[in-house]
Design a protein around this motif. Structure first.
Motif, PDB file in Angstrom:
ATOM      1  N   GLU A  49      13.178 -10.317  34.507  1.00  0.00           N
ATOM      2  CA  GLU A  49      11.871  -9.995  33.592  1.00  0.00           C
ATOM      3  C   GLU A  49      12.409  -9.013  32.952  1.00  0.00           C
ATOM      4  O   GLU A  49      11.822  -8.022  31.578  1.00  0.00           O
ATOM      5  CB  GLU A  49      11.159  -9.143  35.098  1.00  0.00           C
ATOM      6  CG  GLU A  49      10.021 -10.581  35.619  1.00  0.00           C
ATOM      7  CD  GLU A  49       9.267  -9.573  36.881  1.00  0.00           C
ATOM      8  OE1 GLU A  49       9.231  -8.580  36.602  1.00  0.00           O
ATOM      9  OE2 GLU A  49       8.512 -10.283  36.909  1.00  0.00           O
ATOM     10  N   ALA A  50      13.316  -7.749  33.113  1.00  0.00           N
ATOM     11  CA  ALA A  50      13.751  -6.560  32.259  1.00  0.00           C
ATOM     12  C   ALA A  50      14.933  -7.274  31.132  1.00  0.00           C
ATOM     13  O   ALA A  50      14.280  -6.495  29.743  1.00  0.00           O
ATOM     14  CB  ALA A  50      14.582  -5.493  33.138  1.00  0.00           C
ATOM     15  N   ARG A  51      15.556  -8.757  31.128  1.00  0.00           N
ATOM     16  CA  ARG A  51      15.783  -9.042  30.437  1.00  0.00           C
ATOM     17  C   ARG A  51      15.028  -9.773  29.302  1.00  0.00           C
ATOM     18  O   ARG A  51      15.103  -9.520  28.280  1.00  0.00           O
ATOM     19  CB  ARG A  51      16.917  -9.824  30.993  1.00  0.00           C
ATOM     20  CG  ARG A  51      17.735  -9.423  31.132  1.00  0.00           C
ATOM     21  CD  ARG A  51      18.930 -10.451  31.528  1.00  0.00           C
ATOM     22  NE  ARG A  51      19.836 -10.037  33.244  1.00  0.00           N
ATOM     23  CZ  ARG A  51      20.282 -10.409  33.182  1.00  0.00           C
ATOM     24  NH1 ARG A  51      20.077 -12.035  33.599  1.00  0.00           N
ATOM     25  NH2 ARG A  51      21.057 -10.438  34.765  1.00  0.00           N
ATOM     26  N   ARG A  52      14.109  -9.745  29.559  1.00  0.00           N
ATOM     27  CA  ARG A  52      13.134 -11.008  28.285  1.00  0.00           C
ATOM     28  C   ARG A  52      12.340  -9.867  27.758  1.00  0.00           C
ATOM     29  O   ARG A  52      12.522  -8.623  27.854  1.00  0.00           O
ATOM     30  CB  ARG A  52      12.009 -10.810  29.689  1.00  0.00           C
ATOM     31  CG  ARG A  52      11.014 -12.337  28.413  1.00  0.00           C
ATOM     32  CD  ARG A  52       9.923 -12.836  29.908  1.00  0.00           C
ATOM     33  NE  ARG A  52       9.660 -12.090  30.458  1.00  0.00           N
ATOM     34  CZ  ARG A  52       8.564 -11.469  31.150  1.00  0.00           C
ATOM     35  NH1 ARG A  52       7.430 -12.645  30.509  1.00  0.00           N
ATOM     36  NH2 ARG A  52       7.943 -11.005  31.894  1.00  0.00           N
ATOM     37  N   TYR A 109      -2.320 -22.713  19.897  1.00  0.00           N
ATOM     38  CA  TYR A 109      -1.133 -21.513  19.433  1.00  0.00           C
ATOM     39  C   TYR A 109      -0.194 -20.759  19.864  1.00  0.00           C
ATOM     40  O   TYR A 109       0.579 -21.342  20.061  1.00  0.00           O
ATOM     41  CB  TYR A 109      -1.798 -19.972  18.135  1.00  0.00           C
ATOM     42  CG  TYR A 109      -0.622 -19.422  17.502  1.00  0.00           C
ATOM     43  CD1 TYR A 109       0.254 -20.212  16.867  1.00  0.00           C
ATOM     44  CD2 TYR A 109       0.359 -18.415  18.015  1.00  0.00           C
ATOM     45  CE1 TYR A 109       1.267 -19.876  15.876  1.00  0.00           C
ATOM     46  CE2 TYR A 109       1.005 -18.103  17.286  1.00  0.00           C
ATOM     47  CZ  TYR A 109       2.436 -18.359  16.819  1.00  0.00           C
ATOM     48  OH  TYR A 109       2.775 -17.970  15.938  1.00  0.00           O
ATOM     49  N   ALA A 110      -1.343 -20.103  21.214  1.00  0.00           N
ATOM     50  CA  ALA A 110      -0.473 -20.032  21.919  1.00  0.00           C
ATOM     51  C   ALA A 110       0.222 -20.381  22.741  1.00  0.00           C
ATOM     52  O   ALA A 110       1.661 -20.345  23.008  1.00  0.00           O
ATOM     53  CB  ALA A 110      -1.272 -18.265  23.160  1.00  0.00           C
ATOM     54  N   GLY A 111      -0.394 -21.478  23.282  1.00  0.00           N
ATOM     55  CA  GLY A 111       0.517 -22.756  24.190  1.00  0.00           C
ATOM     56  C   GLY A 111       1.424 -23.456  23.904  1.00  0.00           C
ATOM     57  O   GLY A 111       2.490 -23.681  24.072  1.00  0.00           O
ATOM     58  N   ILE A 112       1.454 -23.642  22.201  1.00  0.00           N
ATOM     59  CA  ILE A 112       2.002 -24.543  21.204  1.00  0.00           C
ATOM     60  C   ILE A 112       3.746 -23.270  21.177  1.00  0.00           C
ATOM     61  O   ILE A 112       4.789 -23.767  21.185  1.00  0.00           O
ATOM     62  CB  ILE A 112       1.459 -25.036  19.575  1.00  0.00           C
ATOM     63  CG1 ILE A 112       0.756 -26.274  20.058  1.00  0.00           C
ATOM     64  CG2 ILE A 112       2.505 -25.227  19.219  1.00  0.00           C
ATOM     65  CD1 ILE A 112       0.081 -26.262  18.858  1.00  0.00           C
ATOM     66  N   GLU A 113       3.242 -22.331  20.983  1.00  0.00           N
ATOM     67  CA  GLU A 113       4.984 -21.428  20.978  1.00  0.00           C
ATOM     68  C   GLU A 113       5.473 -21.059  21.820  1.00  0.00           C
ATOM     69  O   GLU A 113       6.278 -21.494  22.106  1.00  0.00           O
ATOM     70  CB  GLU A 113       4.377 -19.946  20.265  1.00  0.00           C
ATOM     71  CG  GLU A 113       5.209 -19.583  20.245  1.00  0.00           C
ATOM     72  CD  GLU A 113       4.991 -18.004  20.582  1.00  0.00           C
ATOM     73  OE1 GLU A 113       5.339 -16.982  18.616  1.00  0.00           O
ATOM     74  OE2 GLU A 113       3.396 -17.922  19.815  1.00  0.00           O
ATOM     75  N   SER A 114       4.111 -21.206  23.525  1.00  0.00           N
ATOM     76  CA  SER A 114       5.276 -21.217  24.189  1.00  0.00           C
ATOM     77  C   SER A 114       5.511 -22.362  24.473  1.00  0.00           C
ATOM     78  O   SER A 114       6.707 -22.228  25.521  1.00  0.00           O
ATOM     79  CB  SER A 114       4.341 -20.684  25.939  1.00  0.00           C
ATOM     80  OG  SER A 114       3.732 -19.439  25.374  1.00  0.00           O
ATOM     81  N   GLY A 115       5.289 -23.009  23.955  1.00  0.00           N
ATOM     82  CA  GLY A 115       5.691 -25.328  24.936  1.00  0.00           C
ATOM     83  C   GLY A 115       7.187 -25.009  24.045  1.00  0.00           C
ATOM     84  O   GLY A 115       8.361 -25.604  24.110  1.00  0.00           O
ATOM     85  N   ILE A 116       7.511 -24.564  22.414  1.00  0.00           N
ATOM     86  CA  ILE A 116       7.985 -25.126  22.162  1.00  0.00           C
ATOM     87  C   ILE A 116       9.005 -23.782  22.711  1.00  0.00           C
ATOM     88  O   ILE A 116      10.899 -24.364  22.236  1.00  0.00           O
ATOM     89  CB  ILE A 116       7.683 -24.079  20.473  1.00  0.00           C
ATOM     90  CG1 ILE A 116       7.162 -25.706  20.084  1.00  0.00           C
ATOM     91  CG2 ILE A 116       9.484 -23.813  19.968  1.00  0.00           C
ATOM     92  CD1 ILE A 116       6.146 -25.342  18.417  1.00  0.00           C
ATOM     93  N   VAL A 117       8.773 -22.935  22.602  1.00  0.00           N
ATOM     94  CA  VAL A 117       9.959 -21.272  23.583  1.00  0.00           C
ATOM     95  C   VAL A 117      10.304 -22.092  23.853  1.00  0.00           C
ATOM     96  O   VAL A 117      11.935 -21.805  24.954  1.00  0.00           O
ATOM     97  CB  VAL A 117       9.416 -20.313  23.851  1.00  0.00           C
ATOM     98  CG1 VAL A 117      10.142 -19.486  24.658  1.00  0.00           C
ATOM     99  CG2 VAL A 117       8.815 -19.174  22.118  1.00  0.00           C
ATOM    100  N   ALA A 118       9.767 -22.704  25.719  1.00  0.00           N
ATOM    101  CA  ALA A 118      10.658 -23.107  26.702  1.00  0.00           C
ATOM    102  C   ALA A 118      11.420 -24.100  26.016  1.00  0.00           C
ATOM    103  O   ALA A 118      12.919 -24.484  27.415  1.00  0.00           O
ATOM    104  CB  ALA A 118       9.592 -23.956  27.690  1.00  0.00           C
ATOM    105  N   VAL A 119      11.244 -25.216  25.147  1.00  0.00           N
ATOM    106  CA  VAL A 119      11.605 -26.145  25.148  1.00  0.00           C
ATOM    107  C   VAL A 119      12.656 -26.293  24.338  1.00  0.00           C
ATOM    108  O   VAL A 119      14.170 -26.010  24.810  1.00  0.00           O
ATOM    109  CB  VAL A 119      10.883 -27.012  24.271  1.00  0.00           C
ATOM    110  CG1 VAL A 119      11.917 -28.177  23.437  1.00  0.00           C
ATOM    111  CG2 VAL A 119       9.882 -28.112  25.419  1.00  0.00           C
ATOM    112  N   ASP A 171      14.585 -23.152  23.818  1.00  0.00           N
ATOM    113  CA  ASP A 171      15.345 -21.450  24.957  1.00  0.00           C
ATOM    114  C   ASP A 171      15.661 -20.952  23.835  1.00  0.00           C
ATOM    115  O   ASP A 171      16.891 -20.021  24.262  1.00  0.00           O
ATOM    116  CB  ASP A 171      16.536 -21.828  25.588  1.00  0.00           C
ATOM    117  CG  ASP A 171      16.862 -21.404  27.017  1.00  0.00           C
ATOM    118  OD1 ASP A 171      15.698 -20.945  27.379  1.00  0.00           O
ATOM    119  OD2 ASP A 171      17.646 -21.189  27.263  1.00  0.00           O
ATOM    120  N   THR A 172      15.101 -20.663  22.924  1.00  0.00           N
ATOM    121  CA  THR A 172      15.051 -19.344  21.999  1.00  0.00           C
ATOM    122  C   THR A 172      14.216 -18.752  21.349  1.00  0.00           C
ATOM    123  O   THR A 172      12.781 -19.923  21.321  1.00  0.00           O
ATOM    124  CB  THR A 172      16.640 -19.838  21.122  1.00  0.00           C
ATOM    125  OG1 THR A 172      16.862 -19.266  19.965  1.00  0.00           O
ATOM    126  CG2 THR A 172      15.605 -20.824  20.331  1.00  0.00           C
TER     127      THR A 172
END
Length: 188
Positions: free
Chosen positions: A48-51, A122-132, A134-135
């Motif tokens: 959590e601290a690294r995030r 927007y939040a759902g799509i952005e979180s999905g893209i970040v998860a896929v 991994d950047t």
């Protein structure tokens, strides 16, 4: 009993010392120790601290809430103008106030719901893209804006979805660029 007064009727001495109750008597902790809080954030796990960004749930709540609030305020302002424009010459003050309040409430709810849904998408799509991917970079935000615009207008047809997607991508791109320019050139 917190405070005892001498009982003069019973014949007791007038020199008797009374004791006041002090609730803080046994608390010998210096006040500085109570309020010396750490200045850095505290985390339970090292991950959590690294995030460097909010979690998907925090993102979802933040964008949805900000979108709804901005839409409600903007819609209420538009409703105020519409309510004032709809005044008639024979209206009483009570009727005019009623028109303004009804118009502001109606427009505020409609705009708030629209922008809240856009923030949610927007939040759902952005979180999905970040998860896929991994950047976390600018392209995630631009792609999320493009996807949000396209998905929001998908029910009106392919052409409308394509235009809305392009507008969403450009708007988010400009917003991200402005944010980076502000961080670089404006000392805060």
């Amino acid at each position: 009993m917190a405070y005892q007064t001498p009982d003069h009727e019973s014949g007791s001495e007038p020199n008797t010392q009374t004791r006041l109750y002090n609730p803080y008597k046994d608390l010998e902790v210096p006040i500085r120790n109570l309020y010396q809080l750490p200045t850095s954030p505290e985390y339970l796990f090292v991950e959590e601290a690294r995030r460097k960004r909010r979690s998907w749930g925090e993102n979802l709540t933040f964008y949805t809430g900000c979108g709804y609030l901005a839409g409600a305020v903007g819609g209420a302002a538009v409703g105020l103008v519409d309510g004032v424009k709809s005044f008639e010459s024979g209206d009483t003050a009570k009727l005019r106030i009623n028109r303004v309040l009804n118009s502001s409430g109606h427009s505020g709810r409609a705009w708030g719901n629209r922008l809240g849904v856009i923030g949610l998408l927007y939040a759902g799509i952005e979180s999905g893209i970040v998860a896929v991917r991994d950047t976390d970079d600018v392209w995630n935000s631009v792609a999320a804006g493009l996807g949000t615009g396209a998905l929001y207008r998908a029910a009106r047809g392919v052409r409308s979805a394509a235009v809305a997607g392009a507008v969403g991508g450009v708007v988010v791109g400009v917003a991200v660029t402005a944010k980076q320019a502000l961080k670089r050139y404006v000392p805060i």
